[in-house]
Design a protein around this motif. Sequence first.
Motif, PDB file in Angstrom:
ATOM      1  N   HIS A  90       0.779  -1.278  -0.019  1.00 19.88           N
ATOM      2  CA  HIS A  90      -0.056   0.013   0.076  1.00 19.88           C
ATOM      3  C   HIS A  90       0.798   1.227   0.074  1.00 19.88           C
ATOM      4  O   HIS A  90       1.132   1.990   1.148  1.00 19.88           O
ATOM      5  N   PRO A  91       1.433   1.608  -1.099  1.00 22.11           N
ATOM      6  CA  PRO A  91       2.582   2.658  -1.145  1.00 22.11           C
ATOM      7  C   PRO A  91       1.825   4.094  -0.771  1.00 22.11           C
ATOM      8  O   PRO A  91       2.604   4.912  -0.594  1.00 22.11           O
ATOM      9  N   ALA A  92       0.531   3.999  -0.851  1.00 23.72           N
ATOM     10  CA  ALA A  92      -0.158   5.420  -0.564  1.00 23.72           C
ATOM     11  C   ALA A  92      -0.245   5.779   0.737  1.00 23.72           C
ATOM     12  O   ALA A  92      -0.667   6.865   1.192  1.00 23.72           O
ATOM     13  N   VAL A  93       0.033   4.907   1.648  1.00 20.24           N
ATOM     14  CA  VAL A  93      -0.007   5.143   3.111  1.00 20.24           C
ATOM     15  C   VAL A  93       1.151   6.151   3.392  1.00 20.24           C
ATOM     16  O   VAL A  93       2.090   5.867   2.782  1.00 20.24           O
ATOM     17  N   ALA A  94       1.051   6.857   4.415  1.00 23.60           N
ATOM     18  CA  ALA A  94       1.889   7.967   4.695  1.00 23.60           C
ATOM     19  C   ALA A  94       2.917   7.605   5.980  1.00 23.60           C
ATOM     20  O   ALA A  94       2.404   6.707   6.491  1.00 23.60           O
ATOM     21  N   GLY A  95       3.795   8.278   6.046  1.00 24.68           N
ATOM     22  CA  GLY A  95       4.840   8.089   7.056  1.00 24.68           C
ATOM     23  C   GLY A  95       5.266   9.412   7.390  1.00 24.68           C
ATOM     24  O   GLY A  95       5.293  10.514   6.505  1.00 24.68           O
ATOM     25  N   ASN A  96       6.433   9.492   8.336  1.00 27.76           N
ATOM     26  CA  ASN A  96       7.082  10.847   8.579  1.00 27.76           C
ATOM     27  C   ASN A  96       8.351  10.364   9.191  1.00 27.76           C
ATOM     28  O   ASN A  96       8.447   9.387   9.865  1.00 27.76           O
ATOM     29  N   PRO A  97       9.561  10.950   9.349  1.00 26.11           N
ATOM     30  CA  PRO A  97       9.563  12.372   8.459  1.00 26.11           C
ATOM     31  C   PRO A  97       9.954  11.807   7.019  1.00 26.11           C
ATOM     32  O   PRO A  97       9.993  10.871   6.743  1.00 26.11           O
ATOM     33  N   PRO A  98       9.905  12.974   5.865  1.00 26.47           N
ATOM     34  CA  PRO A  98      10.175  12.676   4.631  1.00 26.47           C
ATOM     35  C   PRO A  98      11.482  12.100   4.658  1.00 26.47           C
ATOM     36  O   PRO A  98      12.664  12.108   5.563  1.00 26.47           O
ATOM     37  N   PRO A  99      11.746  11.384   3.416  1.00 29.31           N
ATOM     38  CA  PRO A  99      11.337  11.408   2.184  1.00 29.31           C
ATOM     39  C   PRO A  99       9.967  10.161   2.463  1.00 29.31           C
ATOM     40  O   PRO A  99      10.190   9.453   3.237  1.00 29.31           O
ATOM     41  N   ALA A 100       8.855  10.728   1.778  1.00 20.86           N
ATOM     42  CA  ALA A 100       7.690   9.689   1.898  1.00 20.86           C
ATOM     43  C   ALA A 100       7.927   8.273   1.495  1.00 20.86           C
ATOM     44  O   ALA A 100       7.392   7.360   1.991  1.00 20.86           O
ATOM     45  N   SER A 101       8.825   8.108   0.776  1.00 18.81           N
ATOM     46  CA  SER A 101       9.305   6.658   0.172  1.00 18.81           C
ATOM     47  C   SER A 101      10.066   5.904   1.223  1.00 18.81           C
ATOM     48  O   SER A 101      10.216   4.781   1.036  1.00 18.81           O
ATOM     49  N   ASP A 102      10.550   6.609   2.248  1.00 17.61           N
ATOM     50  CA  ASP A 102      11.458   5.701   3.306  1.00 17.61           C
ATOM     51  C   ASP A 102      11.385   6.703   4.588  1.00 17.61           C
ATOM     52  O   ASP A 102      12.556   6.896   5.154  1.00 17.61           O
ATOM     53  N   PRO A 103      10.266   6.793   5.273  1.00 20.06           N
ATOM     54  CA  PRO A 103       9.986   7.346   6.579  1.00 20.06           C
ATOM     55  C   PRO A 103      10.530   6.455   7.721  1.00 20.06           C
ATOM     56  O   PRO A 103      10.839   5.098   7.517  1.00 20.06           O
ATOM     57  N   GLN A 104      10.669   6.794   8.799  1.00 15.26           N
ATOM     58  CA  GLN A 104      11.012   6.204  10.017  1.00 15.26           C
ATOM     59  C   GLN A 104       9.551   5.476  10.590  1.00 15.26           C
ATOM     60  O   GLN A 104       9.516   4.670  11.161  1.00 15.26           O
ATOM     61  N   PHE A 105       8.707   6.430  10.804  1.00 14.38           N
ATOM     62  CA  PHE A 105       7.255   6.009  11.613  1.00 14.38           C
ATOM     63  C   PHE A 105       5.954   6.046  10.258  1.00 14.38           C
ATOM     64  O   PHE A 105       6.068   6.757   9.361  1.00 14.38           O
ATOM     65  N   TRP A 106       5.527   4.965  10.289  1.00 20.34           N
ATOM     66  CA  TRP A 106       4.418   4.796   9.287  1.00 20.34           C
ATOM     67  C   TRP A 106       3.220   5.040   9.879  1.00 20.34           C
ATOM     68  O   TRP A 106       2.819   4.430  11.052  1.00 20.34           O
ATOM     69  N   ASN A 107       2.213   5.679   9.318  1.00 21.45           N
ATOM     70  CA  ASN A 107       0.908   6.238   9.949  1.00 21.45           C
ATOM     71  C   ASN A 107      -0.224   5.053   9.598  1.00 21.45           C
ATOM     72  O   ASN A 107      -1.146   5.366   9.088  1.00 21.45           O
ATOM     73  N   VAL A 108       0.142   3.759  10.156  1.00 22.26           N
ATOM     74  CA  VAL A 108      -0.898   2.912   9.977  1.00 22.26           C
ATOM     75  C   VAL A 108      -0.854   2.294  11.460  1.00 22.26           C
ATOM     76  O   VAL A 108      -0.195   2.093  12.227  1.00 22.26           O
ATOM     77  N   ALA A 144      -4.171   2.849  20.117  1.00 21.04           N
ATOM     78  CA  ALA A 144      -3.450   2.548  18.724  1.00 21.04           C
ATOM     79  C   ALA A 144      -2.327   3.390  18.439  1.00 21.04           C
ATOM     80  O   ALA A 144      -2.539   4.778  18.415  1.00 21.04           O
ATOM     81  N   ASP A 145      -0.908   2.962  18.112  1.00 22.21           N
ATOM     82  CA  ASP A 145       0.164   3.821  17.889  1.00 22.21           C
ATOM     83  C   ASP A 145       0.735   3.375  16.410  1.00 22.21           C
ATOM     84  O   ASP A 145       0.225   2.248  15.976  1.00 22.21           O
ATOM     85  N   ARG A 146       1.684   3.832  16.126  1.00 21.53           N
ATOM     86  CA  ARG A 146       2.340   3.497  14.874  1.00 21.53           C
ATOM     87  C   ARG A 146       3.307   2.487  15.051  1.00 21.53           C
ATOM     88  O   ARG A 146       3.440   1.985  16.283  1.00 21.53           O
ATOM     89  N   PHE A 147       4.234   2.016  14.109  1.00 22.71           N
ATOM     90  CA  PHE A 147       5.555   1.206  14.075  1.00 22.71           C
ATOM     91  C   PHE A 147       6.545   2.258  13.478  1.00 22.71           C
ATOM     92  O   PHE A 147       6.376   3.179  12.730  1.00 22.71           O
ATOM     93  N   ARG A 148       7.762   1.654  13.894  1.00 21.67           N
ATOM     94  CA  ARG A 148       8.897   2.376  13.498  1.00 21.67           C
ATOM     95  C   ARG A 148       9.917   1.492  12.686  1.00 21.67           C
ATOM     96  O   ARG A 148      10.123   0.323  13.087  1.00 21.67           O
TER      97      ARG A 148
END
Length: 485
Positions: free
Chosen positions: A152-170, A213-217
């Motif tokens: 699901h490459p359209a899910v977001a994360g941070n910090p940028p770049p969006a293609s390789d964030p540390q934290f995924w917003n799922v 519920a929180d994210r993963f890194r």
Amino acid sequence: MAAVTSPSSRSSLDSFASSNPARRQYTRIKKTVQVNALAEVWANLKSELPKPLDKRFSDVKKRLVRPENYEAVQASWDRLLLALEERAKVIESTGPNYIPTVDFASIDSNGNFLKDAADLIKSRGCCVVRGVVPRQQALDWKAELISYVKRHPAVAGNPPPASDPQFWNVYWTKPQVEARSHPDVIKCQKAMSKLYFCSEDVEVDVTSQVTYADRFRVRYPGAAGTLPAHLDNGSIERWEDVENSKTYQAIWEGRWEEYDAWDIDHRAEAVIDLYGGPGACSVFRSLQGWLSLADNGPRRGTLELCPDIKLTTAYLLLRPFFDQYGKLDMDSTYFYGADPGMGHVLKDSWHPALQMNKTMISAPEAAPGDYVFWHCDMGHKVEEAHEGTSDSSVVYIGVAPLTSYNIDNLVEQRKAFLAGVPPPDMVPLECEEEEKEHSDRGRPEDILTLEGKRIIGLAPFDVEEKGLTPGQIAIRRLANETLGF
């Protein structure tokens, strides 16, 4: 930045239920801010000068430290600075080993840590619990999480770049749902939660947990650290909210040596989110925590902690009351990074006696399946550099006991889980694809145990269990009623 709402416009926070005058009613401000970068969460992240708050915060200080206690508080500050100096030497010389480690298998048949281990954890305010879930299970969860975000490459994360964030917003992937509801994860949470104590009539149940519920890194070697030194579980609320501030009464009276960080009597009804800002949290997490999904350790991008909960809490709470010369100052409105609605930032220039270069130490080795915990008032950050050769990965699972403050949020967590949308504190970006679009997200059928269903509001709490206090019975009944059981 979120529009800040004055507590004066939220009088319902201090109103009382007619059915129980001891229970506060909460009006939560729905978070609508889209946070595009972690920097937007933190107070004064770039400024070297503390921000003066509104004049009313001088009155807050005068409510907390009364004239009859001025002399005692000044003397306590002087003692505290000496104690911090001595403790810094010990922590620096000991390093990561100063943070306790305990085997999950040592939890006794009553669900408690052995006394010596419990006393050490309570003194330090943090620990690593080894072997909570099997190593391979943790590695399998990590592999599936990485596979999920790739599918699901359209899910977001941070910090940028969006293609390789540390934290995924799922928040609702199968591995996250399975990890939160795993029976040994819950057993470990309960053992940690039972380090807290309260009076029998206080409506709190530390043996019952609720989901936050929180994210993963996933942090790879070379990636820079993104979380500054900070506190969670509220910011200015520790001083401003009347019930919250009662937790620290001994500190306000010049008796910090008598302060007990594990007394939950007033935390049960404390408000930790007065403003609904991007750095606030709408749930009382008595302990922060993450389950390791990799071989984490010092110099590999891991967590750093200030492992003396009594001394550091006393210092951080008294800091606004003293000027640069160490003299009592009841008129200034500097709260040194505790800005309304923002994350509470710690800085060497504002908190020199913490000596964070000596006392902010890396957590010890944490293998896949180990669980790391730290007290809700503990200063912490992540290592700025990752000098290892493999990823530093964790799934965030804090400890949130059953309290009236947490029940309404549990209702919202359940709604978000069933709908596949971000939970209340996690406002999605406009461009962010939500999990409701994903047929492979976690579902109720992925929760296999009764206890796992309870923590997400899918099953009622047991009010007939033997040995419950009046407060436990009352809060479980309230939870069941609110959840519709």
